[in-house]
Design a protein around this motif. Structure first.
Motif, PDB file in Angstrom:
ATOM      1  N   UNK A   1      -4.308  -8.772   9.519  1.00  0.00           N
ATOM      2  CA  UNK A   1      -4.958  -7.466   9.418  1.00  0.00           C
ATOM      3  C   UNK A   1      -6.243  -7.539   8.602  1.00  0.00           C
ATOM      4  N   UNK A   2      -7.317  -7.008   9.185  1.00  0.00           N
ATOM      5  CA  UNK A   2      -8.565  -6.915   8.431  1.00  0.00           C
ATOM      6  C   UNK A   2      -8.616  -5.594   7.666  1.00  0.00           C
ATOM      7  N   UNK A   3      -7.781  -4.648   8.054  1.00  0.00           N
ATOM      8  CA  UNK A   3      -7.726  -3.362   7.352  1.00  0.00           C
ATOM      9  C   UNK A   3      -6.365  -2.715   7.589  1.00  0.00           C
ATOM     10  N   UNK A   4      -5.742  -2.285   6.498  1.00  0.00           N
ATOM     11  CA  UNK A   4      -4.489  -1.542   6.596  1.00  0.00           C
ATOM     12  C   UNK A   4      -4.545  -0.410   5.577  1.00  0.00           C
ATOM     13  N   UNK A   5      -4.045   0.762   5.953  1.00  0.00           N
ATOM     14  CA  UNK A   5      -4.088   1.937   5.089  1.00  0.00           C
ATOM     15  C   UNK A   5      -2.707   2.578   5.092  1.00  0.00           C
ATOM     16  N   UNK A   6      -2.150   2.774   3.903  1.00  0.00           N
ATOM     17  CA  UNK A   6      -0.833   3.389   3.736  1.00  0.00           C
ATOM     18  C   UNK A   6      -1.000   4.681   2.954  1.00  0.00           C
ATOM     19  N   UNK A   7      -0.606   5.789   3.554  1.00  0.00           N
ATOM     20  CA  UNK A   7      -0.623   7.098   2.886  1.00  0.00           C
ATOM     21  C   UNK A   7       0.756   7.357   2.299  1.00  0.00           C
ATOM     22  N   UNK A   8       0.790   7.744   1.021  1.00  0.00           N
ATOM     23  CA  UNK A   8       2.024   8.134   0.350  1.00  0.00           C
ATOM     24  C   UNK A   8       1.698   9.424  -0.390  1.00  0.00           C
TER      25      UNK A   8
ATOM     26  N   UNK B   1       9.910   1.737   1.355  1.00  0.00           N
ATOM     27  CA  UNK B   1      10.358   1.956  -0.027  1.00  0.00           C
ATOM     28  C   UNK B   1       9.799   3.252  -0.597  1.00  0.00           C
ATOM     29  N   UNK B   2       8.527   3.514  -0.346  1.00  0.00           N
ATOM     30  CA  UNK B   2       7.857   4.652  -0.984  1.00  0.00           C
ATOM     31  C   UNK B   2       7.843   5.914  -0.127  1.00  0.00           C
ATOM     32  N   UNK B   3       8.337   5.828   1.096  1.00  0.00           N
ATOM     33  CA  UNK B   3       8.353   7.003   1.968  1.00  0.00           C
ATOM     34  C   UNK B   3       6.970   7.354   2.480  1.00  0.00           C
ATOM     35  N   UNK B   4       6.162   6.332   2.723  1.00  0.00           N
ATOM     36  CA  UNK B   4       4.799   6.570   3.195  1.00  0.00           C
ATOM     37  C   UNK B   4       4.643   6.291   4.670  1.00  0.00           C
ATOM     38  N   UNK B   5       3.392   6.392   5.135  1.00  0.00           N
ATOM     39  CA  UNK B   5       3.090   6.193   6.542  1.00  0.00           C
ATOM     40  C   UNK B   5       1.828   5.346   6.671  1.00  0.00           C
ATOM     41  N   UNK B   6       1.910   4.278   7.463  1.00  0.00           N
ATOM     42  CA  UNK B   6       0.734   3.460   7.751  1.00  0.00           C
ATOM     43  C   UNK B   6      -0.102   4.222   8.772  1.00  0.00           C
ATOM     44  N   UNK B   7      -1.350   4.532   8.400  1.00  0.00           N
ATOM     45  CA  UNK B   7      -2.222   5.300   9.295  1.00  0.00           C
ATOM     46  C   UNK B   7      -3.299   4.432   9.937  1.00  0.00           C
ATOM     47  N   UNK B   8      -3.441   3.195   9.486  1.00  0.00           N
ATOM     48  CA  UNK B   8      -4.375   2.255  10.119  1.00  0.00           C
ATOM     49  C   UNK B   8      -3.847   0.844   9.898  1.00  0.00           C
ATOM     50  N   UNK B   9      -3.935   0.023  10.936  1.00  0.00           N
ATOM     51  CA  UNK B   9      -3.547  -1.385  10.855  1.00  0.00           C
ATOM     52  C   UNK B   9      -4.356  -2.129  11.913  1.00  0.00           C
ATOM     53  N   UNK B  10      -5.542  -2.598  11.532  1.00  0.00           N
ATOM     54  CA  UNK B  10      -6.458  -3.226  12.475  1.00  0.00           C
ATOM     55  C   UNK B  10      -6.440  -4.748  12.330  1.00  0.00           C
ATOM     56  N   UNK B  11      -5.968  -5.452  13.357  1.00  0.00           N
ATOM     57  CA  UNK B  11      -5.984  -6.915  13.293  1.00  0.00           C
ATOM     58  C   UNK B  11      -7.382  -7.469  13.577  1.00  0.00           C
ATOM     59  N   UNK B  12      -7.631  -8.666  13.072  1.00  0.00           N
ATOM     60  CA  UNK B  12      -8.906  -9.325  13.322  1.00  0.00           C
ATOM     61  C   UNK B  12      -9.139  -9.506  14.819  1.00  0.00           C
ATOM     62  N   UNK B  13      -8.072  -9.656  15.584  1.00  0.00           N
ATOM     63  CA  UNK B  13      -8.197  -9.828  17.029  1.00  0.00           C
ATOM     64  C   UNK B  13      -8.815  -8.635  17.734  1.00  0.00           C
ATOM     65  N   UNK B  14      -8.821  -7.458  17.084  1.00  0.00           N
ATOM     66  CA  UNK B  14      -9.425  -6.259  17.676  1.00  0.00           C
ATOM     67  C   UNK B  14     -10.847  -6.018  17.183  1.00  0.00           C
ATOM     68  N   UNK B  15     -11.391  -6.973  16.451  1.00  0.00           N
ATOM     69  CA  UNK B  15     -12.751  -6.816  15.919  1.00  0.00           C
ATOM     70  C   UNK B  15     -13.775  -6.841  17.049  1.00  0.00           C
ATOM     71  N   UNK B  16     -14.928  -6.227  16.810  1.00  0.00           N
ATOM     72  CA  UNK B  16     -15.976  -6.255  17.836  1.00  0.00           C
ATOM     73  C   UNK B  16     -16.469  -7.686  18.084  1.00  0.00           C
TER      74      UNK B  16
ATOM     75  N   UNK C   1      -2.675   3.226  -0.491  1.00  0.00           N
ATOM     76  CA  UNK C   1      -2.914   1.801  -0.761  1.00  0.00           C
ATOM     77  C   UNK C   1      -3.667   1.260   0.443  1.00  0.00           C
ATOM     78  N   UNK C   2      -4.590   0.351   0.184  1.00  0.00           N
ATOM     79  CA  UNK C   2      -5.317  -0.308   1.246  1.00  0.00           C
ATOM     80  C   UNK C   2      -4.992  -1.791   1.172  1.00  0.00           C
ATOM     81  N   UNK C   3      -5.051  -2.492   2.293  1.00  0.00           N
ATOM     82  CA  UNK C   3      -4.758  -3.908   2.273  1.00  0.00           C
ATOM     83  C   UNK C   3      -5.459  -4.659   3.381  1.00  0.00           C
ATOM     84  N   UNK C   4      -5.479  -5.982   3.235  1.00  0.00           N
ATOM     85  CA  UNK C   4      -6.063  -6.861   4.246  1.00  0.00           C
ATOM     86  C   UNK C   4      -5.508  -8.265   4.047  1.00  0.00           C
TER      87      UNK C   4
END
Length: 148
Positions: free
Chosen positions: A52-59, A23-38, A64-67
């Motif tokens: 997702x434990x961490x998600x980052x959207x650049x517009x 919708x906003x013409x952005x790009x997700x630059x991080x999307x880390x699932x809990x399954x990839x946690x240390x 915007x950050x999310x989890x």
């Protein structure tokens, strides 16, 4: 300094952020699932592996950050979100209307998009993920409301 809104979901973060990116013409630059946690991370239940434990959207220069969170980690995550809005500002009322209409798909308009005494285009809604939004058009110099 950059102030970034962080949004919490219950297993819908990836879907929401993919929608917001479109919708906003952005790009997700991080999307880390809990399954990839240390190893040793306390969240081990299989049902959370794809959350997702961490998600980052650049517009543009904004983000915007999310989890994904569960009620055991974030006690009111299952309640309606209130007390804040993600607010988008534009100088183009038609762009504002397009954002409003797309974000409202499957959600609930609160104040229909239209002219107000302060703006040539404003509206508020709650999207299908429960996130409240306000869309505001910044008036051009000399703009006069037709609202009286």
């Amino acid at each position: 300094m950059k102030i970034v809104t962080s949004l919490s979901f219950q297993g819908q973060c990836r879907e929401a952020f993919e929608f917001y990116a479109e919708v906003l013409g952005g790009k997700i630059t991080a999307a880390m699932p809990y399954g990839d946690a240390p190893p040793g991370m306390p969240i081990t239940d299989e049902k959370y592996k794809t959350w997702l434990m961490h998600c980052w959207l650049e517009v543009g220069d904004q983000a915007l950050m999310g989890a994904d969170m569960d009620v055991a980690w974030a006690p009111n995550i299952d309640k309606p979100k209130n007390g804040f809005d993600v607010t988008l500002h534009t100088e183009d009322a038609e762009q504002g209307r397009r954002w409003f209409e797309r974000l409202a798909e499957g959600g609930k308009p609160v104040m229909p998009f239209g002219e107000t005494f302060w703006s040539p285009g404003f509206g508020s809604l709650v999207d299908r993920f429960g996130v409240p939004w306000m869309i505001n058009t910044i008036p051009a110099a000399g703009w006069q409301s037709t609202q009286g």
